[in-house]
Design a protein around this motif. Sequence first.
Motif, mmCIF file in Angstrom:
data_model
loop_
_atom_site.group_PDB
_atom_site.id
_atom_site.type_symbol
_atom_site.label_atom_id
_atom_site.label_comp_id
_atom_site.label_asym_id
_atom_site.label_seq_id
_atom_site.Cartn_x
_atom_site.Cartn_y
_atom_site.Cartn_z
ATOM 1 N N UNK A 66 0.800 -1.305 0.216
ATOM 2 C CA UNK A 66 0.236 0.167 -0.177
ATOM 3 C C UNK A 66 1.322 1.863 0.331
ATOM 4 N N UNK A 67 0.437 2.101 -1.096
ATOM 5 C CA UNK A 67 1.421 3.534 -1.082
ATOM 6 C C UNK A 67 1.561 4.597 0.175
ATOM 7 N N UNK A 68 0.442 4.300 0.791
ATOM 8 C CA UNK A 68 0.393 5.155 2.019
ATOM 9 C C UNK A 68 1.023 4.438 3.560
ATOM 10 N N UNK A 69 1.131 2.673 3.566
ATOM 11 C CA UNK A 69 1.826 1.924 4.181
ATOM 12 C C UNK A 69 3.386 2.407 4.182
ATOM 13 N N UNK A 70 3.723 2.066 2.569
ATOM 14 C CA UNK A 70 5.463 2.946 2.575
ATOM 15 C C UNK A 70 6.093 4.148 2.804
ATOM 16 N N UNK A 71 4.633 5.267 2.114
ATOM 17 C CA UNK A 71 5.143 6.494 2.456
ATOM 18 C C UNK A 71 5.300 6.874 4.537
ATOM 19 N N UNK A 72 4.385 6.035 4.841
ATOM 20 C CA UNK A 72 5.131 5.864 6.680
ATOM 21 C C UNK A 72 5.793 5.058 7.212
ATOM 22 N N UNK A 73 6.278 4.304 6.417
ATOM 23 C CA UNK A 73 7.429 3.793 6.675
ATOM 24 C C UNK A 73 8.862 4.713 6.298
ATOM 25 N N UNK A 74 8.445 5.307 5.036
ATOM 26 C CA UNK A 74 9.692 6.682 5.083
ATOM 27 C C UNK A 74 9.585 7.179 6.120
ATOM 28 N N UNK A 75 8.716 7.795 6.630
ATOM 29 C CA UNK A 75 8.586 8.514 7.442
ATOM 30 C C UNK A 75 9.305 8.547 8.873
ATOM 31 N N UNK A 76 8.924 7.012 9.342
ATOM 32 C CA UNK A 76 9.214 6.998 9.896
ATOM 33 C C UNK A 76 10.892 6.338 10.254
ATOM 34 N N UNK A 77 10.992 5.762 8.801
ATOM 35 C CA UNK A 77 12.726 6.002 9.268
ATOM 36 C C UNK A 77 13.613 7.276 8.757
ATOM 37 N N UNK A 78 12.941 8.310 8.178
ATOM 38 C CA UNK A 78 13.370 9.753 8.477
ATOM 39 C C UNK A 78 13.660 10.849 9.703
ATOM 40 N N UNK A 79 12.623 10.170 10.872
ATOM 41 C CA UNK A 79 12.443 10.346 11.963
ATOM 42 C C UNK A 79 13.247 11.082 12.788
ATOM 43 N N UNK A 80 13.970 10.318 12.896
ATOM 44 C CA UNK A 80 15.910 10.622 13.007
ATOM 45 C C UNK A 80 15.926 12.562 13.097
ATOM 46 N N UNK A 81 15.850 13.064 11.775
ATOM 47 C CA UNK A 81 15.747 13.636 10.550
ATOM 48 C C UNK A 81 15.308 15.322 11.772
ATOM 49 N N UNK A 82 14.483 15.066 13.205
ATOM 50 C CA UNK A 82 14.598 15.779 13.700
ATOM 51 C C UNK A 82 15.170 16.454 14.857
ATOM 52 N N UNK A 83 16.098 15.323 15.655
ATOM 53 C CA UNK A 83 17.269 15.554 16.742
ATOM 54 C C UNK A 83 18.253 15.940 15.461
ATOM 55 N N UNK A 84 18.391 15.407 14.545
ATOM 56 C CA UNK A 84 19.931 16.095 13.751
ATOM 57 C C UNK A 84 19.977 17.395 13.582
ATOM 58 N N UNK A 85 18.031 18.079 13.291
ATOM 59 C CA UNK A 85 18.115 19.584 12.363
ATOM 60 C C UNK A 85 18.291 20.552 14.341
ATOM 61 N N UNK A 86 18.408 19.557 15.616
ATOM 62 C CA UNK A 86 18.225 20.647 16.976
ATOM 63 C C UNK A 86 19.668 20.334 16.829
ATOM 64 N N UNK A 87 21.024 19.709 16.263
ATOM 65 C CA UNK A 87 21.943 19.842 16.509
ATOM 66 C C UNK A 87 23.169 20.134 15.745
ATOM 67 N N UNK A 88 22.524 20.367 14.654
ATOM 68 C CA UNK A 88 23.355 21.345 12.889
ATOM 69 C C UNK A 88 22.752 22.461 12.886
ATOM 70 N N UNK A 89 21.072 22.876 13.604
ATOM 71 C CA UNK A 89 20.594 23.416 12.666
ATOM 72 C C UNK A 89 20.928 25.667 12.938
ATOM 73 N N UNK A 90 22.114 25.619 13.950
ATOM 74 C CA UNK A 90 22.879 26.947 14.066
ATOM 75 C C UNK A 90 23.389 27.207 12.911
ATOM 76 N N UNK A 91 24.100 26.205 12.276
ATOM 77 C CA UNK A 91 25.031 26.370 11.172
ATOM 78 C C UNK A 91 24.459 27.127 9.208
ATOM 79 N N UNK A 92 23.489 27.066 9.666
ATOM 80 C CA UNK A 92 22.830 27.532 8.230
ATOM 81 C C UNK A 92 22.684 29.045 8.271
#
Lengths: 232, 107
Positions: A66-92
């Motif tokens: 199901x494409x919806x399930x594929x999107x959710x699975x992809x988002x779950x894999x990418x959720x780690x970018x939230x903490x990454x963003x807090x760690x490097x967000x001051x570089x921009x």
Amino acid sequence: MWRTLDKDLARDIALVCLADAVVGVSFGAITVSSGLPLWLPMLLSLVVFAGAAQFMFVGLVASGGNPIAAVIAGLLVNARHVPFGFAVGDLFGSSWAKRIVGSHLMIDETVAFALAQRDAERRRAAYWVCGVGLFVCWNIGVVLGAFGGTVVSDTDVFGLDAAFPAVLLALVLPSLKDRATRRAALAGVAIALATAPFLPAGLPVLLALAGVLVSGVGRSGDAAEPEKEAAA
Amino acid sequence: MISASTLIIATVVLGAGTFAFRFAGPVLRARVELSPRVEKLMAVAAVTLLAALVGTAALLDGHEFVGFARPAGVAVGGVLAWRKAPFVLVVLAAAATAACLRLLGVP
């Protein structure tokens, strides 16, 4: 900015870009050869730009998921970018254009290269050079793979699957000299490995953040966090 | 097979969601001044995440053990990095170790 980057760092980044391009070729080839349209790997690579999530998405869709399930699975894999963003967000910097582009270029390797640098100037340079370089190389690789077919369908033959964890390990290792960081990382790895067999991809790595609770960083100075030493 | 429009929508939703994840930190950080302790906490969290990625990517393929070639390659790279070998050598040695073990029939 480019002048801040010394030759060694530029060479290291170039190597990772090259390896990434080869994986991009395989991503393009695998996607098209599994019966999905030619434009899909290219669109995904431009819009999503996150290798692990792209492979996950294509794998699920190609196997009739199901494409919806594929999107959710992809988002779950990418959720780690939230903490990454807090760690490097001051570089921009403060401009919105830079914040938007910088955010889109955020992936494991750019974050790792940035965090491995000594000072803010070098962190910024490493982040941008690595981010732009990887974006260009990844997308070129994907285009070549999508049109060129199955020349490199299995990058495991070259050991590239071992190269990527080694890249991150080499970049993270200097940070582990700090005792609190080392405790947090070791606890995090243990949590991720213990939960990975049972949980969907992406979640074990997020749970690893609980390892930070045992690091003691949060309670230097005032008593902010209760002692959680037993978990380590 | 799924229609083209469905695939485009799915890709755009995945892209937009991923961008929102990436954008949250930079935007929120610009609004509040973080204490050095919280700054340190953010860095420790990112290193912990990366370390967990190394651990899972080195040992697992999905939910299962990946075989010996990959972790052996990562271990060789790790030892070289620990011994302060150049980055290029670390990465190439990790890949070469895994590739050679596979040539020898190690899974």
